[in-house]
Design a protein around this motif. Structure first.
Motif, PDB file in Angstrom:
ATOM      1  N   UNK A 255      -5.950  -0.974  -6.968  1.00 44.28           N
ATOM      2  CA  UNK A 255      -4.659  -1.411  -6.427  1.00 44.28           C
ATOM      3  C   UNK A 255      -4.464  -0.820  -5.041  1.00 44.28           C
ATOM      4  N   UNK A 256      -4.516  -1.630  -4.037  1.00 47.84           N
ATOM      5  CA  UNK A 256      -4.205  -1.122  -2.710  1.00 47.84           C
ATOM      6  C   UNK A 256      -2.757  -1.527  -2.437  1.00 47.84           C
ATOM      7  N   UNK A 257      -1.979  -0.580  -1.857  1.00 42.40           N
ATOM      8  CA  UNK A 257      -0.557  -0.856  -1.615  1.00 42.40           C
ATOM      9  C   UNK A 257      -0.385  -2.222  -0.961  1.00 42.40           C
ATOM     10  N   UNK A 258       0.572  -2.950  -1.424  1.00 41.12           N
ATOM     11  CA  UNK A 258       0.812  -4.249  -0.805  1.00 41.12           C
ATOM     12  C   UNK A 258       1.751  -4.085   0.366  1.00 41.12           C
ATOM     13  N   UNK A 259       1.192  -3.884   1.479  1.00 40.41           N
ATOM     14  CA  UNK A 259       2.013  -3.782   2.675  1.00 40.41           C
ATOM     15  C   UNK A 259       1.328  -4.634   3.718  1.00 40.41           C
ATOM     16  N   UNK A 260       2.043  -4.895   4.763  1.00 38.82           N
ATOM     17  CA  UNK A 260       1.472  -5.740   5.818  1.00 38.82           C
ATOM     18  C   UNK A 260       0.297  -5.023   6.479  1.00 38.82           C
ATOM     19  N   UNK A 261      -0.751  -5.766   6.749  1.00 37.81           N
ATOM     20  CA  UNK A 261      -1.838  -5.147   7.507  1.00 37.81           C
ATOM     21  C   UNK A 261      -1.316  -4.850   8.902  1.00 37.81           C
ATOM     22  N   UNK A 262      -1.554  -3.665   9.402  1.00 39.02           N
ATOM     23  CA  UNK A 262      -0.942  -3.277  10.663  1.00 39.02           C
ATOM     24  C   UNK A 262      -1.674  -3.856  11.868  1.00 39.02           C
ATOM     25  N   UNK A 263      -0.927  -4.016  12.938  1.00 40.05           N
ATOM     26  CA  UNK A 263      -1.562  -4.310  14.210  1.00 40.05           C
ATOM     27  C   UNK A 263      -1.498  -2.997  14.982  1.00 40.05           C
ATOM     28  N   UNK A 264      -2.556  -2.187  14.856  1.00 40.66           N
ATOM     29  CA  UNK A 264      -2.529  -0.818  15.391  1.00 40.66           C
ATOM     30  C   UNK A 264      -2.175  -0.794  16.880  1.00 40.66           C
ATOM     31  N   UNK A 265      -2.668  -1.797  17.600  1.00 41.95           N
ATOM     32  CA  UNK A 265      -2.483  -1.761  19.055  1.00 41.95           C
ATOM     33  C   UNK A 265      -1.020  -1.831  19.451  1.00 41.95           C
ATOM     34  N   UNK A 266      -0.206  -2.451  18.595  1.00 42.19           N
ATOM     35  CA  UNK A 266       1.195  -2.649  18.965  1.00 42.19           C
ATOM     36  C   UNK A 266       2.044  -1.409  18.661  1.00 42.19           C
ATOM     37  N   UNK A 267       1.462  -0.408  17.991  1.00 40.03           N
ATOM     38  CA  UNK A 267       2.261   0.750  17.591  1.00 40.03           C
ATOM     39  C   UNK A 267       2.231   1.831  18.683  1.00 40.03           C
ATOM     40  N   UNK A 268       3.392   2.119  19.249  1.00 37.69           N
ATOM     41  CA  UNK A 268       3.480   3.125  20.324  1.00 37.69           C
ATOM     42  C   UNK A 268       3.710   4.522  19.751  1.00 37.69           C
ATOM     43  N   UNK A 269       4.254   4.542  18.542  1.00 40.83           N
ATOM     44  CA  UNK A 269       4.514   5.820  17.869  1.00 40.83           C
ATOM     45  C   UNK A 269       3.898   5.767  16.485  1.00 40.83           C
ATOM     46  N   UNK A 270       3.623   6.950  15.930  1.00 41.85           N
ATOM     47  CA  UNK A 270       3.032   6.973  14.586  1.00 41.85           C
ATOM     48  C   UNK A 270       4.139   6.708  13.553  1.00 41.85           C
ATOM     49  N   UNK A 271       4.053   5.601  12.802  1.00 42.57           N
ATOM     50  CA  UNK A 271       5.063   5.371  11.757  1.00 42.57           C
ATOM     51  C   UNK A 271       4.960   6.462  10.691  1.00 42.57           C
ATOM     52  N   UNK A 272       6.065   6.768  10.052  1.00 42.46           N
ATOM     53  CA  UNK A 272       6.083   7.825   9.047  1.00 42.46           C
ATOM     54  C   UNK A 272       5.041   7.574   7.939  1.00 42.46           C
ATOM     55  N   UNK A 273       4.826   6.297   7.629  1.00 42.48           N
ATOM     56  CA  UNK A 273       3.875   5.973   6.552  1.00 42.48           C
ATOM     57  C   UNK A 273       2.438   6.396   6.899  1.00 42.48           C
TER      58      UNK A 273
END
Ligand SMILES: O=C(O)CCC(=O)C(=O)O
Ligand SMILES: [Fe+2]
Length: 375
Positions: free
Chosen positions: A14-32
């Motif tokens: 079971x891999x968490x069902x979350x959106x696959x991230x677009x790493x390039x668009x992230x300017x800050x590290x999300x808490x997750x």
């Protein structure tokens, strides 16, 4: 390749069902993705300096190669090889496949997503489901032919990518067979003494299975708090890893802590996996490793995950078992091992343990406190 795919089908992770991230668009590290609090030490703070030694680099053409490999496996559970015979152009080509694949748009990559009970395709590391935080990486696993998935990624020119993967796979299989031979030799076991290694017809280790894992570690806005790939051991006999020229891979030693495995142009990293650990009756530890990320350079790696034929049971070799050295593990197939891993994760190895090591001779439990993944 029945063994691996059967195991994945019968024990989907079971891999968490979350959106696959677009790493390039992230300017800050999300808490997750934050593995430490801002006021805590950086993850890399535990890294020891090279004064404590580093993973041995072994020239495969050295006539002492067997002895050096034995020493490296016993003391590190890992080594780097040079003069391994794999053309540098092939290493460049497989890196190009990974680089091109991971630079596609998220939309495009998601077309080739790994299905929940499947093996091949794009997705998060299978070990993700065992951690509360997400890892700063993307992966693409290939078992058997990548054709179907590559057609989705590159409808026009999938063939040239497939050709490279097939050539890489065949070349790695040969090298893995050679390394298996040397590692067995270093334990005083000849290939003839391992029945499944010598089928009636054809080359040694002909029926073994392998999978490829392409990894990408994008640049990260807050690398001190992010984890590229969490600590794990591989569920293989051995793993052959190609890393590009960006460091990030670290191995763990009880005595010294985390040690960086520096990239050496053209070298390949070899990890002892859990199944070889069992085969060696605990003499060779399966190495605990992790990957850290950095702010400015994207890192790529390609792991070749090598295991036994599906019907073969791996057990401590008779030559390594005796009155003073009882068998530490019961026999297990790769399929069964992967199934247990998918359920019990870092407890998998100890669940096959028959008795505790004596006199600290086999320090099994200690080296497997953390997580385990197929690769
Ligand atoms: O990226 C790396 O250097 C390590 C990858 C790895 O450990 C794996 O795929 O199992
Ligand atoms: Fe690994």
């Amino acid at each position: 390749m029945p063994s691996l795919s059967e195991a994945y089908h019968s024990h989907p992770v079971e891999v968490h069902h979350h959106k696959h991230p677009d790493f390039k668009s992230l300017q800050e590290l999300p808490d997750s993705y934050a593995w430490t609090h801002p006021e805590d030490h950086a993850l890399a703070i535990n890294t020891t300096s090279s004064n404590f030694g580093s993973v041995p680099v072994i020239d495969l053409s050295d006539r002492n190669a067997t002895r050096l490999i034995g020493h490296a496996c016993r003391t590190w559970g890992a080594f780097q090889v040079v003069n391994h015979g794999v053309p540098l152009s092939l290493l460049d080509h497989i890196q190009w496949v990974g680089q091109t694949l991971f630079s596609l748009s998220t939309h495009q990559k998601l077309k080739a997503t790994r299905s929940p009970d499947g093996v091949t395709g794009y997705g998060l590391a299978r070990i993700s489901s065992f951690f509360p935080k997400l890892m700063w990486s993307e992966g693409f696993t290939i078992l058997g032919s990548p054709l179907e998935h590559f057609q989705k990624l590159w409808p026009q020119d999938y063939a040239k990518y497939c050709d490279i993967v097939v050539e890489y796979d065949e070349t790695m299989k040969k090298l893995a067979g050679k390394l298996m031979g040397l590692m067995l030799d270093s334990l005083g076991i000849s290939k003839e003494e391992l029945k499944w290694a010598c089928p009636n017809k054809g080359p040694l280790f002909k029926d073994t299975c392998g999978a490829l894992q392409l990894n990408s570690y994008p640049t990260c806005p807050d690398p001190d708090r992010a984890m590229g790939l969490a600590p794990h051991t591989d569920s293989t006999l051995l793993t052959i890893l190609y890393q590009n020229n960006i460091s990030g891979l670290q191995v763990h030693r009880e005595s010294t802590g985390w040690v960086t495995v520096p990239p050496i142009p053209g070298a390949l990293v070899v990890n002892v996996g859990d199944l070889f650990h069992i085969l060696s009756n605990g003499l060779y530890p399966s190495v605990l490793h992790r990957v850290l990320v950095n702010r400015s350079k994207q890192r790529f790696s390609v792991a070749y995950l090598y295991g036994p034929p599906s019907n073969v049971e791996i057990c401590p070799h008779a030559k390594l078992v005796g009155p003073t050295r009882p068998a530490l593990y019961r026999a297990v197939t790769w399929n069964e091992y992967l199934g247990t891993k998918a359920k019990h994760f870092n407890k998998a190895l100890s669940s096959f343990q028959l008795c505790a090591p004596k006199n600290g001779l086999f320090d099994v439990n200690e080296s497997h406190k953390n997580s385990v993944q197929v690769g």
